[in-house]
Design a protein around this motif. Structure first.
Motif, PDB file in Angstrom:
ATOM      1  N   ASP A 418      -8.610  13.166 -14.851  1.00  0.00           N
ATOM      2  CA  ASP A 418      -8.242  11.831 -15.226  1.00  0.00           C
ATOM      3  C   ASP A 418      -7.398  11.056 -14.026  1.00  0.00           C
ATOM      4  OD1 ASP A 418      -5.674  12.972 -17.255  1.00  0.00           O
ATOM      5  OD2 ASP A 418      -5.457  12.805 -15.176  1.00  0.00           O
ATOM      6  N   THR A 419      -7.410  11.804 -12.776  1.00  0.00           N
ATOM      7  CA  THR A 419      -6.900  11.446 -11.463  1.00  0.00           C
ATOM      8  C   THR A 419      -8.091  11.335 -10.319  1.00  0.00           C
ATOM      9  OG1 THR A 419      -6.071  13.566 -10.869  1.00  0.00           O
ATOM     10  CG2 THR A 419      -4.598  12.282 -12.152  1.00  0.00           C
ATOM     11  N   ARG A 420      -9.151  11.617 -10.867  1.00  0.00           N
ATOM     12  CA  ARG A 420     -10.273  11.706  -9.681  1.00  0.00           C
ATOM     13  C   ARG A 420     -10.350  10.376  -8.851  1.00  0.00           C
ATOM     14  NH1 ARG A 420     -13.629  15.517  -9.556  1.00  0.00           N
ATOM     15  NH2 ARG A 420     -13.361  16.153 -11.931  1.00  0.00           N
ATOM     16  N   ILE A 421     -10.369   9.282  -9.705  1.00  0.00           N
ATOM     17  CA  ILE A 421     -10.714   8.159  -8.955  1.00  0.00           C
ATOM     18  C   ILE A 421      -9.372   7.879  -7.892  1.00  0.00           C
ATOM     19  CG2 ILE A 421     -10.581   5.549  -9.210  1.00  0.00           C
ATOM     20  CD1 ILE A 421     -12.989   7.007 -10.202  1.00  0.00           C
ATOM     21  N   THR A 422      -8.376   7.978  -8.309  1.00  0.00           N
ATOM     22  CA  THR A 422      -7.121   7.812  -7.454  1.00  0.00           C
ATOM     23  C   THR A 422      -7.243   8.993  -6.261  1.00  0.00           C
ATOM     24  OG1 THR A 422      -5.682   7.177  -9.205  1.00  0.00           O
ATOM     25  CG2 THR A 422      -4.545   8.063  -7.253  1.00  0.00           C
ATOM     26  N   HIS A 423      -7.687  10.037  -6.614  1.00  0.00           N
ATOM     27  CA  HIS A 423      -8.018  10.844  -5.557  1.00  0.00           C
ATOM     28  C   HIS A 423      -8.836  10.578  -4.480  1.00  0.00           C
ATOM     29  CE1 HIS A 423      -8.277  14.798  -3.178  1.00  0.00           C
ATOM     30  NE2 HIS A 423      -9.523  14.848  -3.649  1.00  0.00           N
ATOM     31  N   VAL A 424      -9.793   9.679  -4.921  1.00  0.00           N
ATOM     32  CA  VAL A 424     -10.983   9.286  -3.986  1.00  0.00           C
ATOM     33  C   VAL A 424     -10.072   8.412  -3.234  1.00  0.00           C
ATOM     34  CG1 VAL A 424     -13.026   7.894  -4.062  1.00  0.00           C
ATOM     35  CG2 VAL A 424     -12.746   9.843  -5.345  1.00  0.00           C
ATOM     36  N   LEU A 425      -9.420   7.598  -4.018  1.00  0.00           N
ATOM     37  CA  LEU A 425      -8.677   6.397  -2.904  1.00  0.00           C
ATOM     38  C   LEU A 425      -7.941   6.826  -1.996  1.00  0.00           C
ATOM     39  CD1 LEU A 425      -8.126   3.654  -5.880  1.00  0.00           C
ATOM     40  CD2 LEU A 425      -9.846   3.514  -4.046  1.00  0.00           C
ATOM     41  N   ILE A 426      -7.154   8.020  -2.239  1.00  0.00           N
ATOM     42  CA  ILE A 426      -6.146   8.675  -1.233  1.00  0.00           C
ATOM     43  C   ILE A 426      -6.923   9.226  -0.150  1.00  0.00           C
ATOM     44  CG2 ILE A 426      -4.545  10.418  -1.342  1.00  0.00           C
ATOM     45  CD1 ILE A 426      -3.701  10.100  -3.948  1.00  0.00           C
ATOM     46  N   THR A 427      -7.986   9.883  -0.643  1.00  0.00           N
ATOM     47  CA  THR A 427      -8.929  10.407   0.506  1.00  0.00           C
ATOM     48  C   THR A 427      -9.301   9.306   1.521  1.00  0.00           C
ATOM     49  OG1 THR A 427      -9.506  12.211  -0.917  1.00  0.00           O
ATOM     50  CG2 THR A 427     -10.801  12.004   1.031  1.00  0.00           C
ATOM     51  N   LEU A 428      -9.792   8.326   0.998  1.00  0.00           N
ATOM     52  CA  LEU A 428     -10.156   7.300   1.825  1.00  0.00           C
ATOM     53  C   LEU A 428      -9.157   6.493   2.722  1.00  0.00           C
ATOM     54  CD1 LEU A 428     -12.764   5.421  -0.602  1.00  0.00           C
ATOM     55  CD2 LEU A 428     -13.233   6.597   1.336  1.00  0.00           C
ATOM     56  N   GLY A 429      -7.759   6.471   1.837  1.00  0.00           N
ATOM     57  CA  GLY A 429      -6.698   5.830   2.693  1.00  0.00           C
ATOM     58  C   GLY A 429      -6.366   6.815   3.744  1.00  0.00           C
ATOM     59  N   ASP A 502     -15.406 -11.761  -1.029  1.00  0.00           N
ATOM     60  CA  ASP A 502     -16.489 -10.678  -0.588  1.00  0.00           C
ATOM     61  C   ASP A 502     -15.841  -9.411  -1.513  1.00  0.00           C
ATOM     62  OD1 ASP A 502     -18.309  -8.599   0.123  1.00  0.00           O
ATOM     63  OD2 ASP A 502     -18.332  -9.529   1.996  1.00  0.00           O
ATOM     64  N   PRO A 503     -16.641  -9.058  -2.307  1.00  0.00           N
ATOM     65  CA  PRO A 503     -16.131  -7.803  -3.167  1.00  0.00           C
ATOM     66  C   PRO A 503     -16.107  -6.701  -2.176  1.00  0.00           C
ATOM     67  CG  PRO A 503     -18.037  -8.869  -4.432  1.00  0.00           C
ATOM     68  CD  PRO A 503     -17.833  -9.669  -3.157  1.00  0.00           C
ATOM     69  N   ALA A 504     -16.876  -6.297  -1.143  1.00  0.00           N
ATOM     70  CA  ALA A 504     -16.814  -5.211  -0.336  1.00  0.00           C
ATOM     71  C   ALA A 504     -15.697  -5.424   0.535  1.00  0.00           C
ATOM     72  CB  ALA A 504     -18.225  -5.229   0.541  1.00  0.00           C
ATOM     73  N   HIS A 505     -15.191  -6.721   1.120  1.00  0.00           N
ATOM     74  CA  HIS A 505     -14.034  -6.807   1.844  1.00  0.00           C
ATOM     75  C   HIS A 505     -12.702  -6.657   1.114  1.00  0.00           C
ATOM     76  CE1 HIS A 505     -13.156  -9.343   5.549  1.00  0.00           C
ATOM     77  NE2 HIS A 505     -12.261  -8.632   5.337  1.00  0.00           N
ATOM     78  N   ARG A 506     -12.771  -6.861  -0.370  1.00  0.00           N
ATOM     79  CA  ARG A 506     -11.562  -6.600  -1.128  1.00  0.00           C
ATOM     80  C   ARG A 506     -11.388  -5.198  -1.218  1.00  0.00           C
ATOM     81  NH1 ARG A 506     -13.500 -10.777  -4.474  1.00  0.00           N
ATOM     82  NH2 ARG A 506     -14.141  -9.325  -6.195  1.00  0.00           N
ATOM     83  N   LEU A 507     -12.420  -4.308  -1.324  1.00  0.00           N
ATOM     84  CA  LEU A 507     -12.523  -3.042  -1.254  1.00  0.00           C
ATOM     85  C   LEU A 507     -11.786  -2.024  -0.241  1.00  0.00           C
ATOM     86  CD1 LEU A 507     -13.160  -0.175  -2.886  1.00  0.00           C
ATOM     87  CD2 LEU A 507     -15.347  -0.403  -1.886  1.00  0.00           C
ATOM     88  N   VAL A 508     -12.254  -2.769   0.790  1.00  0.00           N
ATOM     89  CA  VAL A 508     -11.724  -2.067   2.235  1.00  0.00           C
ATOM     90  C   VAL A 508     -10.392  -2.437   2.321  1.00  0.00           C
ATOM     91  CG1 VAL A 508     -12.100  -2.072   4.726  1.00  0.00           C
ATOM     92  CG2 VAL A 508     -13.957  -2.189   3.140  1.00  0.00           C
ATOM     93  N   VAL A 509      -9.971  -3.713   2.032  1.00  0.00           N
ATOM     94  CA  VAL A 509      -8.569  -4.030   1.958  1.00  0.00           C
ATOM     95  C   VAL A 509      -7.605  -3.064   1.190  1.00  0.00           C
ATOM     96  CG1 VAL A 509      -6.800  -6.048   1.696  1.00  0.00           C
ATOM     97  CG2 VAL A 509      -9.094  -6.574   2.910  1.00  0.00           C
ATOM     98  N   ALA A 510      -8.146  -2.898  -0.007  1.00  0.00           N
ATOM     99  CA  ALA A 510      -7.393  -2.164  -0.974  1.00  0.00           C
ATOM    100  C   ALA A 510      -7.137  -0.846  -0.347  1.00  0.00           C
ATOM    101  CB  ALA A 510      -8.187  -2.062  -2.325  1.00  0.00           C
ATOM    102  N   VAL A 511      -8.340  -0.304   0.219  1.00  0.00           N
ATOM    103  CA  VAL A 511      -8.019   1.288   0.922  1.00  0.00           C
ATOM    104  C   VAL A 511      -7.194   0.942   1.924  1.00  0.00           C
ATOM    105  CG1 VAL A 511      -9.398   2.961   2.242  1.00  0.00           C
ATOM    106  CG2 VAL A 511     -10.434   1.928   0.357  1.00  0.00           C
ATOM    107  N   GLU A 512      -7.065  -0.099   2.773  1.00  0.00           N
ATOM    108  CA  GLU A 512      -6.248  -0.223   3.823  1.00  0.00           C
ATOM    109  C   GLU A 512      -4.783  -0.217   3.332  1.00  0.00           C
ATOM    110  OE1 GLU A 512      -4.924  -1.228   8.071  1.00  0.00           O
ATOM    111  OE2 GLU A 512      -6.843  -0.547   7.194  1.00  0.00           O
TER     112      GLU A 512
END
Length: 518
Positions: A418-429, A502-512
């Motif tokens: 149940d924390t896998r999605i957050t873990h992926v985001l943290i790894t990208l961050g 742009d959805p892709a742009h929003r995703l990269v900004v969220a990771v940043e």
């Protein structure tokens, strides 16, 4: 380990454990079982009956005698089963199976009963804790007043059982295995705790409201270390002027009893903790004394919001609370403290026990946070086959905690799934954080404007992204008018050059943004 004590004839008898509790809080209905030995307490779990050990006292939490538990325990070797409510209808079945039947008072919590039984078993009954009760009785007879002996945290260790008058404060102390909150508060408000700490010897304690009997109390020390305290309650006659002198002369003997009690009750836990810490720190040659092929699971409890002296103050109490609850789930548990995290390793787990472990961790976090005033959360690893994979379990549990801290949620416990999605985001961050060429100049410009000109661009941007591009939802989250939020989002794009359509742009900004938080 506790399991080893199951074959030790020095284990206390069931009759001795019931007698130690006193006040009628627990009644043994079939006295012919009073000679049976007690190795420890276990919480009843119908899904895991095979996990019981001989000489267990099974606590029927949230079940009734009508649930056929005694029949299921027949032949298991357990010493007794404890219920709340009317147990008379199953008395015949208990007698037929040779299992002690305990009736528990409604005002005695299961936690309190569990602690009593575990303390008696861990100290090997009459050899150590029994000595402390005998000492309390001898002192009570000498002074003419009921005696209570407590540890430094105010937990009741032993008390006299002679026929002497007692007041409600003492009765509640015995039932709760410690001073009731209202009595502790009155002692604190009147300055008696401070007086006791500063005084060179015993002090007189009187209740200004006249509801509690007068007392004489003293700390028991070994050098500068406080081992506990002794409280003597006046009986039918006031305590005489010689009380302070007799009590002061008796404290060296009390210190000997308390040191011996602490040594026996702590040694097994401390040894297991040292070995687990060595294992979690990478010394794989460490032997835990269990089957190296067993399937294990690790729970990591993080004490949030503490540091420095505050962390040191809470460390022992948090660790003890977590160990006590974990041992109720499974006897053979290894606990240690590393940094701000308490790790609990559970051997011999299965798919059936994972749900119970998650529920246990949630209960531990809620109770510990509430009673100790610190925020505790837990991360649970996936089960892994073999002690050689313990470091992977720690990595699992640490990642779960990191995810829960990075994206706080309204729950006490997290798992790998149940924390896998957050873990992926943290790894990208972390990737963006460690690779400057991947960073977005526009986000850095917003950060500069916020820091140098007092803007709130990053707050606006985060609210907009969290709301999936919904201006009304973002405005509600920040607490501004919809038109204000619309203007702010426009300004963010103008200043940064970001294309938030742009959805892709929003995703990269969220990771940043996540990289900035890391």
């Amino acid at each position: 380990m506790l399991a080893d004590m199951a074959v030790d004839e020095r284990d206390p008898t069931l009759g001795r454990v019931v007698e130690a509790l006193g006040t009628g809080a627990v009644v043994l209905l079939n006295n012919e079982c009073s000679h049976l030995r007690v190795g420890g307490a276990r919480l009843w779990d119908a899904c895991d009956v095979t996990d019981l050990s001989p000489r267990d006292v099974v606590l029927g939490v949230n079940v009734t005698p009508a649930d056929k538990i005694i029949e299921m325990l027949d032949g298991s070797g357990v010493t007794a089963v404890a219920f709340k409510g009317d147990v008379r209808p199953v008395a015949a079945a208990a007698q037929r199976c040779g299992i002690g039947l305990l009736a528990v008072a409604e005002d005695l919590s299961w936690d309190q009963l569990y602690r009593l039984i575990q303390r008696a078993a861990a100290t090997q009954g009459p050899s150590h804790e029994g000595d402390l009760f005998a000492y309390a009785n001898a002192l009570a007879a000498l002074l003419g007043g009921a005696v209570a002996i407590e540890d430094p945290q105010g937990t009741l260790l032993a008390y006299s059982t002679l026929e002497q008058p007692i007041d409600d404060a003492r009765r509640q102390t015995i039932l709760g295995r410690g001073n009731p909150p209202n009595w502790s508060r009155r002692l604190e408000d009147e300055g008696y705790y401070r007086l006791l700490a500063d005084a060179p010897g015993p002090v007189r304690v009187t209740d200004p409201e006249g509801r509690a009997s007068a007392r004489v109390a003293t700390l028991v020390r070994a050098g500068p270390e406080v081992l506990g305290s002794i409280w003597v309650v006046s009986g039918a006659e006031p305590l005489g002027p010689e009380t302070e002198q007799v009590l002061a002369q008796s404290t060296p003997q009390a210190a000997m009893h308390l040191l011996r009690l602490r040594s026996f009750s702590d040694s097994s836990r401390r040894d297991r903790g040292f070995r687990l810490r060595a294992l979690l720190e990478g010394r794989l040659e460490t032997n835990l004394g269990i089957d190296p092929a067993t399937t294990v699971q690790l729970a990591a409890f993080h004490v949030a919001g503490t540091g420095g002296p505050e962390l040191l103050t809470n460390r022992t109490r948090v660790l003890d609370a977590i160990m006590l609850a974990c041992e109720a789930f499974r006897r053979q548990v290894f606990c240690c403290w590393i940094g701000e995290t308490v790790y609990a390793l559970f051997p011999d787990v299965s798919a059936a026990t994972t749900g119970r472990l998650v529920a246990l961790a949630g209960d531990v976090c809620a109770r510990t946070s509430r009673t100790l005033g610190v925020r505790v959360i837990a991360g649970i690893s996936d089960p892994r086959a073999g002690l050689a994979h313990v470091l992977e379990c720690r990595a699992d549990a640490d990642r779960v905690l990191q995810a829960m801290i990075a994206r706080p949620v309204d729950r006490w416990v997290g798992t790998v799934d149940d924390t896998r999605i957050t873990h992926v985001l943290i790894t990208l961050g972390e990737l963006v954080r460690d690779r400057p060429e991947l960073r977005l100049p526009g986000v850095r410009e917003l950060l500069r404007q916020d820091e140098e000109r007092g803007k709130n661009y990053l707050e606006t941007l985060k609210a907009y992204l969290d709301a999936s591009g919904s201006i009304p939802a973002a405005a509600a989250a920040v607490g501004v008018h919809v038109n204000t939020m619309r203007y702010r989002v426009t300004r963010v794009q103008e200043v940064s050059g970001l294309n938030l359509d742009d959805p892709a742009h929003r995703l990269v900004v969220a990771v940043e943004l996540l990289a900035l938080r890391l």
